[in-house]
Design an enzyme around this catalytic site. Structure first.
Site, PDB file in Angstrom:
ATOM      1  N   GLU A 118       0.837  -1.213   0.000  1.00 54.63           N
ATOM      2  CA  GLU A 118       0.000   0.000   0.000  1.00 54.63           C
ATOM      3  C   GLU A 118       0.864   1.253   0.000  1.00 54.63           C
ATOM      4  OE1 GLU A 118      -2.421   1.669  -0.512  1.00 54.63           O
ATOM      5  OE2 GLU A 118      -4.276   1.034   0.431  1.00 54.63           O
ATOM      6  N   ASP A 119       0.272   2.348  -0.422  1.00 55.65           N
ATOM      7  CA  ASP A 119       0.995   3.621  -0.385  1.00 55.65           C
ATOM      8  C   ASP A 119       0.990   4.210   1.023  1.00 55.65           C
ATOM      9  OD1 ASP A 119      -1.751   4.099  -0.485  1.00 55.65           O
ATOM     10  OD2 ASP A 119      -1.653   5.645  -2.021  1.00 55.65           O
ATOM     11  N   ASP A 174      -4.045   5.152   6.660  1.00 56.21           N
ATOM     12  CA  ASP A 174      -4.542   6.347   7.341  1.00 56.21           C
ATOM     13  C   ASP A 174      -5.519   5.860   8.429  1.00 56.21           C
ATOM     14  OD1 ASP A 174      -5.664   8.824   7.909  1.00 56.21           O
ATOM     15  OD2 ASP A 174      -6.246   9.301   5.889  1.00 56.21           O
ATOM     16  N   PHE A 231      -1.384  15.921   5.132  1.00 58.09           N
ATOM     17  CA  PHE A 231      -1.733  15.372   3.825  1.00 58.09           C
ATOM     18  C   PHE A 231      -0.509  15.458   2.916  1.00 58.09           C
ATOM     19  CE2 PHE A 231      -3.574  15.040  -0.359  1.00 58.09           C
ATOM     20  CZ  PHE A 231      -4.470  14.003  -0.170  1.00 58.09           C
ATOM     21  N   ARG A 278       1.246  12.384  -8.433  1.00 58.88           N
ATOM     22  CA  ARG A 278       1.730  11.008  -8.248  1.00 58.88           C
ATOM     23  C   ARG A 278       3.143  10.841  -8.773  1.00 58.88           C
ATOM     24  NH1 ARG A 278      -2.695   7.791  -6.733  1.00 58.88           N
ATOM     25  NH2 ARG A 278      -4.675   8.306  -7.701  1.00 58.88           N
TER      26      ARG A 278
HETATM   27  P1  IMP Z   1      -7.758   4.593   4.878  1.00 58.55           P
HETATM   28  O1  IMP Z   1      -6.580   3.990   5.594  1.00 58.55           O
HETATM   29  O2  IMP Z   1      -8.908   3.622   4.671  1.00 58.55           O
HETATM   30  O3  IMP Z   1      -8.223   5.855   5.544  1.00 58.55           O
HETATM   31  O4  IMP Z   1      -7.398   5.004   3.398  1.00 58.55           O
HETATM   32  C1  IMP Z   1      -6.114   5.174   2.985  1.00 58.55           C
HETATM   33  C2  IMP Z   1      -6.175   5.776   1.595  1.00 58.55           C
HETATM   34  O5  IMP Z   1      -6.506   7.172   1.683  1.00 58.55           O
HETATM   35  C3  IMP Z   1      -4.818   5.717   0.947  1.00 58.55           C
HETATM   36  O6  IMP Z   1      -4.639   4.528   0.201  1.00 58.55           O
HETATM   37  C4  IMP Z   1      -4.808   6.963   0.087  1.00 58.55           C
HETATM   38  O7  IMP Z   1      -5.422   6.687  -1.154  1.00 58.55           O
HETATM   39  C5  IMP Z   1      -5.672   7.938   0.853  1.00 58.55           C
HETATM   40  N1  IMP Z   1      -4.845   8.837   1.689  1.00 58.55           N
HETATM   41  C6  IMP Z   1      -4.797   8.882   3.041  1.00 58.55           C
HETATM   42  N2  IMP Z   1      -3.941   9.832   3.474  1.00 58.55           N
HETATM   43  C7  IMP Z   1      -3.421  10.407   2.357  1.00 58.55           C
HETATM   44  C8  IMP Z   1      -2.437  11.466   2.143  1.00 58.55           C
HETATM   45  O8  IMP Z   1      -1.868  12.073   3.059  1.00 58.55           O
HETATM   46  N3  IMP Z   1      -2.170  11.768   0.841  1.00 58.55           N
HETATM   47  C9  IMP Z   1      -2.764  11.129  -0.210  1.00 58.55           C
HETATM   48  N4  IMP Z   1      -3.665  10.139  -0.045  1.00 58.55           N
HETATM   49  C10 IMP Z   1      -3.992   9.778   1.220  1.00 58.55           C
HETATM   50 MG    MG Z   2      -4.574   3.728  -1.669  1.00 55.81          MG
END
Ligand code: IMP
Ligand code: MG
Length: 191
Positions: free
Chosen positions: A110-111, A114, A164, A177
């Site tokens: 994963e990138d 959050d 962010f 990206r």
């Molecule tokens: P979560 O963990 O379900 O809230 O979702 C995570 C996703 O939210 C990541 O895969 C990103 O696509 C997006 N995301 C969360 N924080 C950031 C950020 O700081 N920059 C860009 N995308 C983010």
């Molecule tokens: Mg993602």
């Protein structure tokens, strides 16, 4: 045609609205470490890297070249339904894996994690498919907004504050990206 009236090309990588958090060099050094660690942990196992589109594409491309083992890759694309600004945790599979993972050792790539809602649901979906193991690697861990506190992350590139970030695969409304570094948008109103 004269070039004299042409303005200099706007560049993205030196955009003054971005503050660099992790440079290309720092990222490369960390990925090399992660690759060595993963290679040691998975030696002798059938490893499949599963990239979560689109954000993980840059991390996956670099990480796979730092893992000196036989391996395969696959991709999933999921959409999280957003309930207002908060991720609801409902996940729709937009693109599923191309190959079965039964008997394989899966490392989900994963990138950023959050709230953890998307990953938690994704791991539940993959968990019913007979893999020998499923673990998680994320380039960035942003623990402060975490809702799923029990989500276990096995490999983390960097742990970051609740800001962010963009670049290295991460986007803001689809942009940034392609930045080779991780940055923070200084004034989000001029995205
Ligand atoms: P979560 O963990 O379900 O809230 O979702 C995570 C996703 O939210 C990541 O895969 C990103 O696509 C997006 N995301 C969360 N924080 C950031 C950020 O700081 N920059 C860009 N995308 C983010
Ligand atoms: Mg993602």
């Amino acid at each position: 045609m004269s070039n004299e009236s042409v303005r200099p090309a706007a560049t993205e990588f030196s955009n003054p609205n971005l503050r660099v958090m992790y440079s290309q060099e720092v990222i490369a050094a960390r990925i090399a470490e992660l690759g060595r660690e993963i290679a040691a942990d998975y030696a002798g196992k059938e490893l499949v890297l599963v990239g979560v589109l689109k954000g993980s594409c840059v991390f996956l491309a670099d990480l796979m070249r730092a893992i000196d083992l036989p391996l395969t890759i696959d991709f999933m694309s999921v959409s999280s339904y957003k309930d207002g600004t908060v991720s609801s945790g409902d996940v729709e599979i937009l693109k599923d894996l191309s190959n079965p993972i039964r008997g394989k050792h899966v490392l989900v790539v994963e990138d950023i994690v959050d709230t953890g809602l998307t990953l938690t649901r994704l791991l539940e979906i993959l968990g019913s498919r007979g893999a020998d193991s499923i673990r998680l690697a994320t380039f960035l861990d942003k623990p402060e907004p975490r809702i799923k506190k029990d989500l276990k992350i096995d490999y983390i590139g960097f742990t970051i504050p609740n800001e962010f970030v963009v670049g290295y695969g991460l986007d803001a409304a689809g942009r940034y990206r392609n930045l080779p570094f991780i940055g923070v948008v200084i004034d989000p109103s001029v995205i």
